[in-house]
Scaffold this active site. Structure first.
Site, short mmCIF file in Angstrom:
data_model
loop_
_atom_site.label_atom_id
_atom_site.label_comp_id
_atom_site.label_asym_id
_atom_site.label_seq_id
_atom_site.Cartn_x
_atom_site.Cartn_y
_atom_site.Cartn_z
N LYS A 130 0.87 -1.18 0.00
CA LYS A 130 0.00 0.00 0.00
C LYS A 130 0.90 1.22 0.00
O LYS A 130 2.03 1.15 0.46
CB LYS A 130 -0.86 0.01 1.27
CG LYS A 130 -2.10 0.88 1.16
CD LYS A 130 -3.25 0.11 0.55
CE LYS A 130 -4.44 0.99 0.29
NZ LYS A 130 -5.63 0.19 -0.08
N ASP A 170 -7.15 4.23 -4.40
CA ASP A 170 -7.77 4.11 -3.07
C ASP A 170 -8.37 5.48 -2.81
O ASP A 170 -8.64 6.23 -3.76
CB ASP A 170 -6.71 3.71 -2.02
CG ASP A 170 -7.34 3.25 -0.70
OD1 ASP A 170 -7.82 2.11 -0.63
OD2 ASP A 170 -7.37 4.04 0.27
#
Ligand code: NDP
Ligand code: 2IT
Length: 452
Positions: A130, A170
């Protein structure tokens, strides 16, 4: 075997807290997983001996870098960028990029840790990562966003690659940002490869990637309901968020005959007792994606709705709830309120939206509760399918992809059932099932590699 190998959960968590001081979101994500894994590995000697869980909580690497850009007034702005490469035991690092003012290392470490379990659960060959930045896209012009994305990729490009690490979107990162970043990667490397997913359809993107997370979260809900002989038809849904995941979750609930009555953003929530129809969802999508507007405007556009500033929607009566905004947006009291008001199922479109107390409330009440790492995995699964299409230089049809998404969510549901059941009861603990099924595949790959 040393005492350390048999640490209690509390000793283990004290170690995690000591090595990651102040990173409360990361501690929370690890605690939620460790509660189930400690029990599962109790009689499994090799997982202790090889310190598998301990190793999974130590990211392979955390890269942090400076991102400078110039705003429209000629001011030089300085942000921080990160990529957390958590674990690549079962495939290249894979996971989104978040651009939000609240992003910090703790948030990205929790997300990368969760992603490792989520990606494993999909059954596909993707590891966990991430990244993102504390850049706040709100109120920025397109050109400012472009300059930021180009600067961000000018550093990130050396750490990613189609077989190394494949970021995606995201919070705050959608089609526009992916386009700017892909353009910059191509410009720097002179390579056209599948280094990012969520791309535009003109340059290697996959059909249904945009819809996949929200749709997948509703498929998960549908599977849980089907197992106990219920359907979504006629049920009332409360949804938080109004971005990519929330709007597509709402759309799928409506497709399946449910009624959606709320959406939200960081300014508050709207309650539309008449139901948020497809036409109204299309308005929200356009308002959010093109005008970059606030959800409060919904109540001006549709008089049946009321806007509640600075509040969350969990007090509205519902049968099903889909938290689709951000972490820790649903606490213990709100979980109790949902249960008291008759909510029978919760499917998390967001990552870790329910705090630890709320998780325990849902578990104890034995409602149908799918944690984010299972429920929102449809997005990353279709990202993995985008990677496959890019490698083979093919584009699959919408029908094929819709079927693969549904099959993937069914597989995830069934893996949760396989590991989340208990003798003598029909109830499934989907949190436990997701944690154990996600853990096992990664852990067994790590055992095969020895101590690395
Ligand atoms: P978007 O940027 O499209 O939308 C985010 C939404 O959440 C907005 O409505 C935003 O409101 C709201 N939100 C963000 N931060 C807060 C906050 N602190 N308090 C209240 N509301 C907030 O992001 P996505 O829809 O893509 O992501 C939503 C969630 O889903 C995240 O948890 C993400 O990690 C998760 N997720 C996303 C996937 C994807 O494919 N996109 C895949 C799997 C999970 P505002 O505009 O006011 O900030
Ligand atoms: O949290 C997530 O799974 C995402 N933001 C999507 C990741 C991806 O690589 O598609």
């Amino acid at each position: 075997m040393t005492a350390e190998n048999h640490a209690t959960l509390e000793q283990f968590m004290n170690g995690v807290k000591k090595s990651n001081p102040g990173q409360v979101e990361f501690h929370q994500a690890v605690q939620e997983v460790a509660e189930d894994i400690f029990d599962f590995i109790q009689d499994k000697k090799e997982y202790h001996e090889y310190q598998i869980l301990r190793r999974m909580t130590e990211p392979d690497r955390v890269i942090s870098f400076r991102v400078c850009w110039e705003d429209d007034n000629g001011n030089i702005r300085v942000q921080r960028g990160w990529r957390v490469q958590n674990n690549n035991s079962i495939g290249p690092y894979k996971g989104g990029l978040r651009f939000h003012a609240d992003v910090n290392e703790s948030v990205l470490k929790f997300l990368a840790f969760e992603q490792t379990f989520k990606n494993s659960l999909t059954g596909l060959a993707i590891g966990g990562g991430k990244g993102g930045s504390n850049f706040n896209p709100k109120g920025k012009s397109d050109h400012e966003v472009m300059r930021f994305c180009q600067s961000f990729m000018t550093e990130l490009y050396r750490h990613v690659g189609a077989d190394v690490d494949v970021p995606a979107g995201d919070i705050g990162v959608g089609a526009r940002e992916i386009g700017y970043m892909f353009g910059q990667y191509k410009r720097i490397t002179n390579q056209f490869t599948g280094v990012l997913t969520g791309k535009g359809l003109e340059f290697g993107g996959s059909l249904i990637r945009t819809e996949a997370t929200g749709y997948g979260a509703v498929y998960m809900l549908q599977q849980m309901l089907t197992r106990v002989g219920k359907t979504i038809e006629g049920l009332t849904a409360v949804i938080s968020g109004s971005g990519n995941v929330a709007t597509h979750a709402a759309e799928k609930v409506v497709h399946l005959g449910g009624k959606v009555v709320t959406l939200s953003d960081s300014g508050g929530f709207i309650h539309d007792p008449d139901g948020i129809t497809q036409e109204k969802i299309d308005w929200v999508k356009h308002h959010k994606t093109h005008r970059r507007g606030r959800i409060s405007a919904y109540a001006d556009e549709f008089p049946s709705a009321k806007f509640y500033p600075n509040q969350r929607p969990w007090g509205i009566n519902c049968d099903i709830a889909l938290p689709c905004a951000t972490q820790n947006e649903l606490n213990g009291d709100e979980a109790r309120l949902l249960v008291k008001n008759g909510c029978i199922a919760v499917s998390e479109g967001a990552n870790m939206p329910t705090n630890l107390e709320g998780v325990h409330v849902f578990k104890e009440a034995q409602i149908l509760y799918a944690p984010g790492k299972a429920a929102n995995a449809g997005g990353v699964a279709v990202s993995a399918l985008e990677m496959s299409q890019n490698s083979s230089r093919l584009s699959w049809s919408e029908d094929q992809l819709q079927k693969l998404l549904l099959d993937t969510m069914t597989g995830i549901h069934d893996r949760c059932v396989a590991y989340g059941g208990a003798a003598g009861t029909n109830h499934i603990d989907y949190v436990r099932g997701a944690n154990i099924a996600g853990f096992k595949k990664v852990a067994d790959a790590m055992l095969a590699y020895g101590v690395v």
